[in-house]
Each structure stands twice: as structure tokens, then as C-alpha cells.
Motif scaffolding. Structure first.
Motif, short mmCIF file in Angstrom:
data_model
loop_
_atom_site.label_atom_id
_atom_site.label_comp_id
_atom_site.label_asym_id
_atom_site.label_seq_id
_atom_site.Cartn_x
_atom_site.Cartn_y
_atom_site.Cartn_z
N LYS A 20 0.85 -1.19 0.00
CA LYS A 20 0.00 0.00 0.00
C LYS A 20 0.89 1.25 0.00
O LYS A 20 1.95 1.25 0.61
CB LYS A 20 -0.89 0.02 1.25
CG LYS A 20 -2.01 -1.00 1.19
CD LYS A 20 -2.92 -0.84 2.38
CE LYS A 20 -4.07 -1.84 2.32
NZ LYS A 20 -4.97 -1.72 3.47
N PRO A 21 0.45 2.30 -0.67
CA PRO A 21 1.26 3.52 -0.69
C PRO A 21 1.26 4.20 0.68
O PRO A 21 0.31 4.10 1.43
CB PRO A 21 0.57 4.40 -1.73
CG PRO A 21 -0.84 3.92 -1.74
CD PRO A 21 -0.80 2.45 -1.44
N LYS A 22 2.37 4.87 0.99
CA LYS A 22 2.46 5.62 2.24
C LYS A 22 1.86 7.01 2.03
O LYS A 22 2.10 7.63 1.00
CB LYS A 22 3.92 5.76 2.68
CG LYS A 22 4.52 4.48 3.19
CD LYS A 22 5.93 4.74 3.70
CE LYS A 22 6.53 3.45 4.24
NZ LYS A 22 7.93 3.62 4.64
N TYR A 23 1.11 7.45 3.02
CA TYR A 23 0.56 8.81 2.95
C TYR A 23 1.73 9.79 3.06
O TYR A 23 2.55 9.67 3.98
CB TYR A 23 -0.45 9.04 4.08
CG TYR A 23 -1.17 10.37 3.95
CD1 TYR A 23 -2.33 10.47 3.21
CD2 TYR A 23 -0.66 11.51 4.55
CE1 TYR A 23 -2.98 11.69 3.06
CE2 TYR A 23 -1.29 12.73 4.41
CZ TYR A 23 -2.46 12.82 3.67
OH TYR A 23 -3.09 14.03 3.53
N PRO A 24 1.84 10.75 2.14
CA PRO A 24 2.98 11.68 2.16
C PRO A 24 3.08 12.46 3.47
O PRO A 24 2.10 13.02 3.94
CB PRO A 24 2.71 12.62 0.99
CG PRO A 24 1.77 11.86 0.09
CD PRO A 24 0.94 11.02 1.01
N GLY A 25 4.28 12.46 4.06
CA GLY A 25 4.49 13.09 5.36
C GLY A 25 4.32 14.60 5.35
O GLY A 25 4.04 15.20 6.39
N PRO A 95 -5.72 10.92 5.10
CA PRO A 95 -4.75 11.15 6.17
C PRO A 95 -5.00 10.18 7.32
O PRO A 95 -6.15 9.88 7.65
CB PRO A 95 -5.02 12.60 6.60
CG PRO A 95 -6.36 12.93 6.08
CD PRO A 95 -6.61 12.05 4.89
N GLU A 96 -3.91 9.67 7.89
CA GLU A 96 -4.04 8.75 9.01
C GLU A 96 -4.17 9.56 10.28
O GLU A 96 -3.59 10.65 10.39
CB GLU A 96 -2.82 7.84 9.08
CG GLU A 96 -2.69 7.01 7.81
CD GLU A 96 -1.81 5.79 8.00
OE1 GLU A 96 -1.39 5.53 9.14
OE2 GLU A 96 -1.56 5.12 7.01
N PRO A 97 -4.93 9.04 11.26
CA PRO A 97 -5.06 9.79 12.51
C PRO A 97 -3.71 9.91 13.20
O PRO A 97 -2.95 8.94 13.21
CB PRO A 97 -6.04 8.95 13.35
CG PRO A 97 -6.05 7.60 12.71
CD PRO A 97 -5.68 7.79 11.27
N LEU A 98 -3.41 11.09 13.72
CA LEU A 98 -2.13 11.30 14.40
C LEU A 98 -2.17 10.65 15.77
O LEU A 98 -3.17 10.67 16.46
CB LEU A 98 -1.88 12.81 14.59
CG LEU A 98 -1.62 13.60 13.31
CD1 LEU A 98 -1.57 15.08 13.63
CD2 LEU A 98 -0.31 13.17 12.68
#
Length: 199
Positions: A20-25, A95-98
Motif C-alpha cells: 500500500k502507498p504511504k501517505y505523504p508526510g 490522512p491517518e489519525p495522528l
């Protein structure tokens, strides 16, 4: 993730690994997608990964980086199974939850948190507030209230409370350095001894 192969091929190869692609930081709170094309070879490898469209350039780069590592189950070439398949793929980005420090922290669970958690909070704080002093970070602000509390509640001299708060602020760079070097220790391990008994 949905993989569509060329309209000319009814055969769809079996995925062995679809990273899976990583969400860009560098993006926050942005949703979007990217559409890529790629060639899948009979040995299961992929090549010629290209971005067809992306709502953000970073999503396209992340999609390409992930797809270049994909692998499929090899197959034998036949009339309905060509040596190379053209495929397209759409990837959705959310976006992933922080992972942040809980809002309601007591003095004790603030100061006895692990150094690794504190270092993570420091990194996030510096990204979000590059010009703010460290004392404004949540865990350090809570600690400042703790060392000031006797003075704020009238149990000790206010100037003494200010001196303790200043001592804490001056110790912060050293605390951060030590915590980064020793992630398994706790924040409390590196607090100046004269402040610990106020926590």
C-alpha cells in the motif's frame, strides 16, 4: 485497491504482494487519489510504472513508489495469457489519525511517559510550531503548571514558583537530548532533582 487490466486481456494475474502507498508526510488533512499505469510480466514482476493523474503530485509519487514493489503470481504464456499485461490502478489517499498525547493528562502520567513518546511529541510540536518555545509544548506546559502549583495555590512563595518554572525551561534542551538518546527511559528520569518532588 482495484487493479484493472487491458481490455484486450480477460486474464487477471493473481497478486502476491501489493504494497500500500504511504501517505505523504508533508501533507496533512488532505484526501485524494492517484491513477497509475504499469506493465505486469509473466514472471510476476512489474515495469513502466507511470502516473496518469493525481490530485496532489505527492500522491502520484507515493503511488508509483508502492506499485514498483508489487509482485504477481507467475503464469504460462498462452493465447489468452500474454507475456506482458497493461494494467491501471486507482489509489485512494486519506490522512491517518495522528498519534498524540491524550488531552487529559495528569501530572504523573505526563512526567512518567516514556522518552520515546516525549521525543515523538517534541518532533510533532516542532513541525507544527517551529517558532514557539519548547515550554509551550503540552507535556512541558503541564509540567510547568505542576512546579508552579504550590505558588499558584498560595502554599509557597510566588517568586520561588517562578524560579522553579525557569529552572524547568532552562533544563528542557538537555532533557530533550537525553530522551532522544535513551528512548526506553522516562521523561521523569531527566527532570532536575529539585523539581521532581513537586510532581
Amino acid at each position: 485497491m482495484f487493479l484493472s487490466t487491458s481490455a484486450f486481456a480477460e486474464f487477471a494475474p493473481e497478486a502476491v504482494s501489493m504494497l500500500k502507498p504511504k501517505y505523504p508526510g508533508n501533507l496533512t488533512n488532505v484526501e485524494g487519489h492517484a491513477r497509475i499505469s504499469l506493465n505486469i510480466h509473466k514472471d510476476g514482476s512489474v515495469s513502466d510504472v507511470k502516473v496518469l493523474s493525481a490530485t496532489q503530485p505527492e500522491f502520484g509519487q507515493a503511488a508509483m513508489a508502492a506499485a514498483s514493489h508489487w509482485r504477481f503470481k507467475p503464469w504460462t504464456v498462452s493465447a489468452d495469457r500474454p507475456a506482458v499485461l497493461d494494467a491501471n490502478n486507482d489509489m485512494i489517499f486519506s490522512p491517518e489519525p495522528l498519534t498524540t498525547v491524550p488531552v487529559e493528562l495528569t501530572f504523573r502520567n505526563t512526567t512518567y511517559q516514556s522518552c520515546s513518546a516525549l521525543s515523538e511529541e517534541v518532533s510533532q510540536f516542532r513541525r507544527d510550531h517551529p517558532t514557539r518555545p519548547l515550554i509551550a509544548m503540552k507535556s512541558f506546559a503541564i509540567t510547568r503548571v505542576a512546579v508552579m502549583f504550590p505558588a499558584l495555590s498560595g502554599k509557597s512563595d510566588y517568586n520561588e514558583g517562578l524560579s522553579r518554572a525557569d529552572a524547568l525551561e532552562n533544563a528542557l534542551p538537555d532533557i530533550v537530548r537525553k530522551c532522544q538518546a535513551n528512548p526506553k527511559k522516562t521523561y521523569a528520569d531527566y527532570l532536575p532533582g529539585n523539581l521532581k518532588h513537586y510532581l
